[in-house]
Scaffold this motif. Structure first.
Motif, PDB file in Angstrom:
ATOM      1  N   ILE A 277       1.952   0.070   9.416  1.00 59.11           N
ATOM      2  CA  ILE A 277       0.567   0.499   9.561  1.00 59.11           C
ATOM      3  C   ILE A 277       0.391   1.776   8.743  1.00 59.11           C
ATOM      4  O   ILE A 277       1.092   2.768   8.979  1.00 59.11           O
ATOM      5  CB  ILE A 277       0.199   0.762  11.031  1.00 59.11           C
ATOM      6  N   ARG A 278      -0.516   1.762   7.785  1.00 58.99           N
ATOM      7  CA  ARG A 278      -0.757   2.950   6.981  1.00 58.99           C
ATOM      8  C   ARG A 278      -1.678   3.923   7.715  1.00 58.99           C
ATOM      9  O   ARG A 278      -2.252   3.597   8.758  1.00 58.99           O
ATOM     10  CB  ARG A 278      -1.330   2.551   5.623  1.00 58.99           C
ATOM     11  N   LYS A 279      -1.810   5.112   7.156  1.00 57.04           N
ATOM     12  CA  LYS A 279      -2.572   6.169   7.829  1.00 57.04           C
ATOM     13  C   LYS A 279      -4.032   5.788   8.040  1.00 57.04           C
ATOM     14  O   LYS A 279      -4.670   6.253   8.989  1.00 57.04           O
ATOM     15  CB  LYS A 279      -2.469   7.470   7.035  1.00 57.04           C
ATOM     16  N   ASP A 280      -4.587   4.937   7.180  1.00 55.37           N
ATOM     17  CA  ASP A 280      -5.985   4.522   7.336  1.00 55.37           C
ATOM     18  C   ASP A 280      -6.134   3.313   8.253  1.00 55.37           C
ATOM     19  O   ASP A 280      -7.238   2.788   8.423  1.00 55.37           O
ATOM     20  CB  ASP A 280      -6.626   4.236   5.974  1.00 55.37           C
ATOM     21  N   GLY A 281      -5.019   2.862   8.849  1.00 57.32           N
ATOM     22  CA  GLY A 281      -5.058   1.738   9.777  1.00 57.32           C
ATOM     23  C   GLY A 281      -4.819   0.387   9.138  1.00 57.32           C
ATOM     24  O   GLY A 281      -4.653  -0.611   9.850  1.00 57.32           O
ATOM     25  N   SER A 282      -4.808   0.318   7.817  1.00 58.79           N
ATOM     26  CA  SER A 282      -4.537  -0.948   7.144  1.00 58.79           C
ATOM     27  C   SER A 282      -3.047  -1.267   7.213  1.00 58.79           C
ATOM     28  O   SER A 282      -2.218  -0.396   7.489  1.00 58.79           O
ATOM     29  CB  SER A 282      -5.002  -0.893   5.690  1.00 58.79           C
ATOM     30  N   LEU A 283      -2.705  -2.526   6.949  1.00 59.87           N
ATOM     31  CA  LEU A 283      -1.311  -2.971   6.988  1.00 59.87           C
ATOM     32  C   LEU A 283      -0.806  -3.192   5.568  1.00 59.87           C
ATOM     33  O   LEU A 283      -1.555  -3.628   4.689  1.00 59.87           O
ATOM     34  CB  LEU A 283      -1.177  -4.264   7.788  1.00 59.87           C
ATOM     35  N   PHE A 284       0.472  -2.909   5.370  1.00 57.24           N
ATOM     36  CA  PHE A 284       1.104  -3.071   4.065  1.00 57.24           C
ATOM     37  C   PHE A 284       2.475  -3.682   4.274  1.00 57.24           C
ATOM     38  O   PHE A 284       3.213  -3.287   5.179  1.00 57.24           O
ATOM     39  CB  PHE A 284       1.241  -1.718   3.368  1.00 57.24           C
ATOM     40  N   THR A 285       2.840  -4.646   3.446  1.00 52.80           N
ATOM     41  CA  THR A 285       4.169  -5.245   3.544  1.00 52.80           C
ATOM     42  C   THR A 285       4.673  -5.673   2.179  1.00 52.80           C
ATOM     43  O   THR A 285       3.895  -6.024   1.294  1.00 52.80           O
ATOM     44  CB  THR A 285       4.163  -6.473   4.480  1.00 52.80           C
ATOM     45  N   PHE A 286       5.973  -5.597   2.016  1.00 49.83           N
ATOM     46  CA  PHE A 286       6.634  -6.279   0.900  1.00 49.83           C
ATOM     47  C   PHE A 286       7.004  -7.678   1.361  1.00 49.83           C
ATOM     48  O   PHE A 286       7.128  -7.943   2.563  1.00 49.83           O
ATOM     49  CB  PHE A 286       7.905  -5.532   0.479  1.00 49.83           C
ATOM     50  N   TYR A 287       7.205  -8.568   0.402  1.00 51.63           N
ATOM     51  CA  TYR A 287       7.816  -9.858   0.722  1.00 51.63           C
ATOM     52  C   TYR A 287       8.648 -10.311  -0.470  1.00 51.63           C
ATOM     53  O   TYR A 287       8.350 -10.015  -1.616  1.00 51.63           O
ATOM     54  CB  TYR A 287       6.787 -10.908   1.148  1.00 51.63           C
ATOM     55  N   ARG A 288       9.715 -11.002  -0.143  1.00 52.73           N
ATOM     56  CA  ARG A 288      10.744 -11.352  -1.120  1.00 52.73           C
ATOM     57  C   ARG A 288      10.248 -12.405  -2.102  1.00 52.73           C
ATOM     58  O   ARG A 288       9.676 -13.422  -1.710  1.00 52.73           O
ATOM     59  CB  ARG A 288      11.969 -11.863  -0.351  1.00 52.73           C
ATOM     60  N   ALA A 289      10.503 -12.161  -3.390  1.00 54.02           N
ATOM     61  CA  ALA A 289      10.072 -13.092  -4.434  1.00 54.02           C
ATOM     62  C   ALA A 289      11.162 -13.200  -5.496  1.00 54.02           C
ATOM     63  O   ALA A 289      12.159 -12.473  -5.479  1.00 54.02           O
ATOM     64  CB  ALA A 289       8.752 -12.654  -5.050  1.00 54.02           C
ATOM     65  N   LEU A 290      10.965 -14.097  -6.446  1.00 51.71           N
ATOM     66  CA  LEU A 290      12.007 -14.434  -7.414  1.00 51.71           C
ATOM     67  C   LEU A 290      12.420 -13.269  -8.299  1.00 51.71           C
ATOM     68  O   LEU A 290      13.587 -13.125  -8.651  1.00 51.71           O
ATOM     69  CB  LEU A 290      11.530 -15.595  -8.290  1.00 51.71           C
ATOM     70  N   LYS A 291      11.462 -12.401  -8.664  1.00 49.87           N
ATOM     71  CA  LYS A 291      11.749 -11.344  -9.633  1.00 49.87           C
ATOM     72  C   LYS A 291      11.710  -9.948  -9.026  1.00 49.87           C
ATOM     73  O   LYS A 291      11.700  -8.961  -9.755  1.00 49.87           O
ATOM     74  CB  LYS A 291      10.760 -11.434 -10.796  1.00 49.87           C
ATOM     75  N   GLY A 292      11.677  -9.873  -7.712  1.00 60.28           N
ATOM     76  CA  GLY A 292      11.622  -8.571  -7.057  1.00 60.28           C
ATOM     77  C   GLY A 292      10.837  -8.682  -5.774  1.00 60.28           C
ATOM     78  O   GLY A 292      10.799  -9.726  -5.136  1.00 60.28           O
ATOM     79  N   GLN A 293      10.175  -7.598  -5.395  1.00 61.97           N
ATOM     80  CA  GLN A 293       9.367  -7.605  -4.190  1.00 61.97           C
ATOM     81  C   GLN A 293       7.885  -7.619  -4.553  1.00 61.97           C
ATOM     82  O   GLN A 293       7.421  -6.805  -5.351  1.00 61.97           O
ATOM     83  CB  GLN A 293       9.678  -6.367  -3.338  1.00 61.97           C
ATOM     84  N   LYS A 294       7.165  -8.550  -3.964  1.00 55.62           N
ATOM     85  CA  LYS A 294       5.718  -8.536  -4.046  1.00 55.62           C
ATOM     86  C   LYS A 294       5.167  -7.820  -2.812  1.00 55.62           C
ATOM     87  O   LYS A 294       5.900  -7.555  -1.856  1.00 55.62           O
ATOM     88  CB  LYS A 294       5.183  -9.963  -4.130  1.00 55.62           C
ATOM     89  N   PHE A 295       3.873  -7.498  -2.830  1.00 59.27           N
ATOM     90  CA  PHE A 295       3.301  -6.820  -1.678  1.00 59.27           C
ATOM     91  C   PHE A 295       1.979  -7.467  -1.277  1.00 59.27           C
ATOM     92  O   PHE A 295       1.328  -8.180  -2.054  1.00 59.27           O
ATOM     93  CB  PHE A 295       3.114  -5.328  -1.948  1.00 59.27           C
ATOM     94  N   ALA A 296       1.602  -7.226  -0.020  1.00 60.50           N
ATOM     95  CA  ALA A 296       0.351  -7.745   0.524  1.00 60.50           C
ATOM     96  C   ALA A 296      -0.244  -6.696   1.443  1.00 60.50           C
ATOM     97  O   ALA A 296       0.463  -5.846   2.000  1.00 60.50           O
ATOM     98  CB  ALA A 296       0.587  -9.054   1.274  1.00 60.50           C
ATOM     99  N   GLU A 297      -1.572  -6.762   1.605  1.00 54.95           N
ATOM    100  CA  GLU A 297      -2.292  -5.802   2.437  1.00 54.95           C
ATOM    101  C   GLU A 297      -3.254  -6.536   3.357  1.00 54.95           C
ATOM    102  O   GLU A 297      -3.765  -7.600   3.015  1.00 54.95           O
ATOM    103  CB  GLU A 297      -3.093  -4.833   1.560  1.00 54.95           C
ATOM    104  N   SER A 298      -3.492  -5.936   4.529  1.00 54.81           N
ATOM    105  CA  SER A 298      -4.487  -6.457   5.451  1.00 54.81           C
ATOM    106  C   SER A 298      -5.360  -5.296   5.909  1.00 54.81           C
ATOM    107  O   SER A 298      -4.856  -4.221   6.244  1.00 54.81           O
ATOM    108  CB  SER A 298      -3.834  -7.118   6.665  1.00 54.81           C
ATOM    109  N   PHE A 299      -6.670  -5.523   5.939  1.00 54.30           N
ATOM    110  CA  PHE A 299      -7.618  -4.491   6.331  1.00 54.30           C
ATOM    111  C   PHE A 299      -8.366  -4.861   7.608  1.00 54.30           C
ATOM    112  O   PHE A 299      -9.363  -4.228   7.943  1.00 54.30           O
ATOM    113  CB  PHE A 299      -8.597  -4.230   5.177  1.00 54.30           C
TER     114      PHE A 299
END
Length: 466
Positions: A277-299
């Motif tokens: 949970i980020r300071k503004d209340g949104s969510l942030f995550t990495f997820y495993r992918a072929l060439k590194g880590q991708k990321f996603a956000e939820s508001f």
């Protein structure tokens, strides 16, 4: 007629503009899929049969809803030659760690006496639960989660996590090859410790969570006590355009509220997402992918997710990393500090040293080494502080928990299939250590052995074909 012609002439530009805007909107990828679905449509009907149902009375009438159990080991009076003893083990890995309110450490991982990991059924594989009462110096294996007695079932992806009330829970995945179709042939079950200060604690009755993988990453706890459990449908890995990466939201009493889904991403492998949970209340995550880590956000609290693509910093290429917000507000990342690039048609594995200079890997030419702890001062946008934990062999799959004194406990595995290894290591560090890039706290340590079968006459040997 002139008025009608004038109206048409005025309308054409407006219609053209509308059509152009519509075509442009359609041309953009649907980055957010505002998708929440009924939990039962994903998890199956987790309502348990009555206690007198034949399926609840093992060994009769076994179904996917027949409850599993935990086996107590290494207790006073137990015969020394039980089948789960460590000197029979030839494979183990994927550890998790948790700590009790009074400081007793708990760890879990999966292993086998027969073979290396074999997805998806994981036949002949079990999960170990071990504990330490001396801050990780010595460990004792005390429980086993082994479904093999139920039609040859196997276990995988265990976790230990602490719920909002401070209770430690164990979650394990069970896979059984039924000869008839059973909705819960693959299922996730959860047990809660009655007394986490007791090495041979009693446990609650197991709770059926669902028929998907819910047990690979620790849940996210919200300030109101609700939780968000990461999920992944591993049967769909590699199948294009299939939605499989999900989250289960539960209320404070464990009642499922909704299941949310990522848009399909064909780069994603075993996603192993772990949001913060980020300071503004949104969510942030990495997820495993072929060439590194991708990321996603939820508001919107995890109901819908926007995929952001590959994170600018490359790390943990096609392997697990973890994120955790620390009490200070900094964000902890534990990951493999390895980057990959192509040179003359071959992959080159390297890292950037303290001076920012590229250094090619020499000891272990793999993306699964150089386990590193990072800190972010800006809510996960950048990770400028880092400290190397271990580069001794193939190192992967970290898990972390926090002590009351500011200690950060991190476990990871070493060389799951390498002779003399199959080890689980524990490091204890602080934020000050990471900021300094080395241990500065007198109570910190690196790479204490939690478990290594070869120290007890077990482990993989020359000539073993696993």
């Amino acid at each position: 007629m002139p008025n009608q012609v004038s109206f048409v002439r005025q309308a054409i530009p407006a219609l053209t503009a509308c059509c152009l805007i519509a075509s442009l909107l359609l041309s953009f990828p649907a980055a957010v899929r505002a998708q929440t679905v009924d939990p039962e449509s994903v998890l199956g009907d987790t309502t348990m049969p009555p206690a007198d149902d034949v399926s609840q009375n093992f060994p009769y009438g076994i179904t996917g809803k027949t409850p599993p159990s935990l086996t107590k080991v290494n207790y006073k009076g137990q015969k020394p030659y039980h089948k789960h003893r460590i000197n029979l083990r030839v494979f183990q890995g994927c550890p998790q760690v948790e700590i009790s309110e009074e400081g007793r450490l708990w760890a879990t991982w999966f292993g086998s006496n027969i073979q290396a990991e074999r997805a998806p059924v994981m036949k002949d594989q079990f999960s170990v639960i071990a504990t330490s009462a001396d801050d990780g110096k010595t460990w004792k294996e005390v429980f086993i989660f082994d479904p093999s007695e139920l039609l040859g079932g196997g276990a995988s992806d265990p976790i230990l996590w602490k719920d909002p009330k401070g209770n430690i829970r164990f979650c394990g995945r069970r896979n059984i090859e039924f000869q008839v179709k059973d909705e819960f042939a693959s299922s996730a079950w959860e047990f809660t410790m009655v007394d986490p200060e007791d090495e041979h604690t009693e446990w609650s009755k197991p709770r059926l969570l669902g028929n998907k993988l819910i047990s690979a990453m620790k849940p996210l706890i919200f300030p109101d006590g609700t939780i968000l459990r990461p999920m992944d449908d591993l049967k769909l890995v590699g199948k294009p355009d299939k939605v499989r990466i999900r989250f289960l939201k539960e209320d404070v009493d464990g009642k499922p509220l909704f299941v949310s889904e990522f848009p399909a991403d064909n780069d994603a492998v075993f996603a192993e997402q772990m949001p913060i949970i980020r300071k503004d209340g949104s969510l942030f995550t990495f997820y495993r992918a072929l060439k590194g880590q991708k990321f996603a956000e939820s508001f919107d609290g995890g109901k819908s997710w926007k995929l952001g693509g590959y994170f600018p910093m490359q790390f943990s290429v096609n392997t697990k990393c973890i994120l955790k917000t620390l009490p200070s507000g900094r964000v902890l990342l534990v990951a493999n500090d390895v980057q990959v690039k192509a040179e003359k048609g071959k992959d080159v594995y390297f890292y950037n040293d303290e001076n920012g200079k590229e250094q090619k890997l020499k000891k272990q030419v793999t993306s699964r080494t150089r386990m590193t702890a990072y800190l972010s001062d800006d809510d996960g946008k950048t990770f400028p502080h880092k400290m190397l934990l271990c580069d001794d062999g193939q190192i992967s799959y970290p898990s972390t928990t926090l002590g009351k004194d500011g200690a950060i406990y991190i476990v990871y595995d070493q060389g799951r299939g390498v002779i003399g290894q199959q080890a689980v290591f524990l490091s204890k560090i602080t934020e000050e250590d990471i900021l300094a890039g080395e241990i500065v706290n007198a109570k910190s340590f690196l790479n204490n052995t939690v478990s290594r079968p070869s120290d007890h006459g077990g482990g993989r040997r020359e000539g073993d074909r696993l």
